[in-house]
Scaffold this active site. Structure first.
Site, PDB file in Angstrom:
ATOM      1  CE  LYS A 177      -4.215   7.760   8.786  1.00 37.19           C
ATOM      2  NZ  LYS A 177      -3.469   7.808   9.964  1.00 37.19           N
ATOM      3  CG  ASP A 197      -1.760   1.202   1.320  1.00 31.64           C
ATOM      4  OD1 ASP A 197      -2.419   1.414   0.594  1.00 31.64           O
ATOM      5  OD2 ASP A 197      -1.384   1.938   2.554  1.00 31.64           O
ATOM      6  CG  LEU A 198       1.709   5.595  -1.997  1.00 31.51           C
ATOM      7  CD1 LEU A 198       3.316   5.121  -2.323  1.00 31.51           C
ATOM      8  CD2 LEU A 198       1.384   6.067  -3.513  1.00 31.51           C
ATOM      9  CG  ASP A 199      -1.802   7.705   2.714  1.00 32.31           C
ATOM     10  OD1 ASP A 199      -1.156   8.507   3.331  1.00 32.31           O
ATOM     11  OD2 ASP A 199      -3.228   7.766   3.013  1.00 32.31           O
ATOM     12  CB  THR A 240       0.735  10.964   1.140  1.00 30.78           C
ATOM     13  OG1 THR A 240       0.330   9.708   1.136  1.00 30.78           O
ATOM     14  CG2 THR A 240       1.629  11.326   0.408  1.00 30.78           C
ATOM     15  CE  LYS A 299      -5.642  -1.128  -1.277  1.00 28.77           C
ATOM     16  NZ  LYS A 299      -4.471  -0.167  -0.590  1.00 28.77           N
ATOM     17  CB  SER A 307      -1.702   2.974  -4.007  1.00 26.47           C
ATOM     18  OG  SER A 307      -2.383   3.792  -3.575  1.00 26.47           O
ATOM     19  CB  ALA A 308      -7.231   3.223  -3.024  1.00 22.68           C
ATOM     20  CD  GLU A 321      -3.500  -1.807   2.890  1.00 22.18           C
ATOM     21  OE1 GLU A 321      -3.682  -0.884   3.457  1.00 22.18           O
ATOM     22  OE2 GLU A 321      -3.832  -1.589   1.584  1.00 22.18           O
ATOM     23  CG  ASP A 322      -2.099   2.555   6.320  1.00 25.15           C
ATOM     24  OD1 ASP A 322      -2.510   2.084   5.294  1.00 25.15           O
ATOM     25  OD2 ASP A 322      -2.404   3.818   6.758  1.00 25.15           O
TER      26      ASP A 322
HETATM   27  P1  B16 Z   1      -6.643   9.850  -4.082  1.00 28.09           P
HETATM   28  P2  B16 Z   1      -3.400   3.768  -0.118  1.00 28.09           P
HETATM   29  C1  B16 Z   1      -5.321   6.115  -0.332  1.00 28.09           C
HETATM   30  O1  B16 Z   1      -4.214   5.529  -0.599  1.00 28.09           O
HETATM   31  C2  B16 Z   1      -5.392   6.987   0.953  1.00 28.09           C
HETATM   32  O2  B16 Z   1      -5.238   6.262   2.154  1.00 28.09           O
HETATM   33  C3  B16 Z   1      -6.897   7.323   1.129  1.00 28.09           C
HETATM   34  O3  B16 Z   1      -6.884   8.211   2.139  1.00 28.09           O
HETATM   35  C4  B16 Z   1      -7.289   7.970  -0.049  1.00 28.09           C
HETATM   36  O4  B16 Z   1      -8.812   8.532  -0.179  1.00 28.09           O
HETATM   37  C5  B16 Z   1      -7.178   7.306  -1.322  1.00 28.09           C
HETATM   38  O5  B16 Z   1      -5.928   6.653  -1.363  1.00 28.09           O
HETATM   39  C6  B16 Z   1      -7.703   7.702  -2.679  1.00 28.09           C
HETATM   40  O6  B16 Z   1      -6.562   8.590  -3.223  1.00 28.09           O
HETATM   41  O7  B16 Z   1      -7.882  10.797  -3.729  1.00 28.09           O
HETATM   42  O8  B16 Z   1      -5.268  10.457  -4.347  1.00 28.09           O
HETATM   43  O9  B16 Z   1      -7.043   8.997  -5.403  1.00 28.09           O
HETATM   44  O10 B16 Z   1      -3.625   3.853   1.269  1.00 28.09           O
HETATM   45  O11 B16 Z   1      -4.499   3.031  -0.728  1.00 28.09           O
HETATM   46  O12 B16 Z   1      -2.239   4.201  -0.852  1.00 28.09           O
HETATM   47 MG    MG Z   2      -2.773   3.223   3.215  1.00 30.60          MG
END
Ligand code: B16
Ligand code: MG
Length: 224
Positions: free
Chosen positions: A50, A14-16, A22, A150, A119-120, A174-175
């Site tokens: 998150k 996962d990224l964030d 971020t 997810k 990542s989402a 994953e967090d």
């Molecule tokens: P965006 P991850 C997720 O990243 C974030 O944790 C979540 O807070 C965010 O809403 C989602 O990506 C979508 O991000 O608006 O940049 O498309 O944890 O899956 O890496």
């Molecule tokens: Mg995350």
């Protein structure tokens, strides 16, 4: 070390919240939107966002403020939040990489273990580019390549397919609990980054990647 004889052949990240910090920028942008709409949005409320997709995050935010809006307005507000978020991350650099992440990615490369992003975020490429992390990935699956959020396992299944490793030889880092559930539904192993109080379904939990190494990973994964 010959990784073909070891249980883990690919790591899916996962990224964030796992590789980069971020979440604070997401919070700043969502809070700015809540301020404009006239209600309070706290860091505690932000915990619920998150790992959640952008539109689902907006729904949670509006629920916090007890605000009902039509779909067209919601799309416009999500775009507004994203424009602020993109502005914030445009100046980010390697200093936003979370402790231990770079060392672990470097070690995985040395051992020849495949690395994929799951990542989402639709902004993942900007973040990876700004943090100079792109060269560490064999595959990058983000919110621009997926149809289901997810805990749907799609993002990790696509990652495993891209690096040609079967799910039982993949481990997801994953967090967010939704991400751990996605890993389980994909038939993969899982390591939670955070606290055992929130990541209840993870096989093993560390507080950051600083606590991880390839040797430790293979040991944890071979004892289950
Ligand atoms: P965006 P991850 C997720 O990243 C974030 O944790 C979540 O807070 C965010 O809403 C989602 O990506 C979508 O991000 O608006 O940049 O498309 O944890 O899956 O890496
Ligand atoms: Mg995350």
């Amino acid at each position: 070390m010959n990784t073909t004889n070891t249980p883990i052949q690919a790591c899916l990240f996962d990224l964030d919240g796992v590789l980069v910090d971020t979440a604070k920028y997401h919070f700043l942008a969502w809070k700015r939107l809540a301020d404009e709409l006239g209600f309070e949005f706290t860091e505690n409320d932000n915990e619920r966002l998150k790992g959640v997709s952008r539109m689902a995050s907006l729904d949670i935010l509006l629920e916090v403020g007890n605000v009902q809006l039509d779909d067209a307005t919601k799309i416009a507000l999500a775009e507004k939040k994203n424009n602020w978020y993109v502005e914030y991350i445009s100046t980010m650099d390697e200093s936003e990489i979370l402790p231990g992440a770079l060392t672990f990615l470097q070690e995985l490369k040395q051992y020849g273990i495949k690395v994929a992003l799951g990542s989402a975020s639709k902004n993942a490429m900007t973040i990876l580019n700004n943090a100079h992390l792109v060269p560490y990935f064999d595959a990058i699956i983000d919110g621009t390549k997926t149809s289901y959020a997810k805990p749907d396992p799609e993002v990790f299944i696509l990652g495993a397919e891209a690096v040609q490793v079967s799910p039982e030889h993949c481990v997801v880092f994953e967090d967010a609990e939704a991400g751990i559930e996605a890993a389980l539904r994909a038939g993969m192993r899982s390591i939670g980054i955070g606290s055992t109080n929130t990541l209840t379904q993870a096989e093993y939990v560390v507080s950051s990647l600083e606590e991880m190494s390839v040797e430790k990973l293979q040991r944890i994964m071979s004892t289950k």
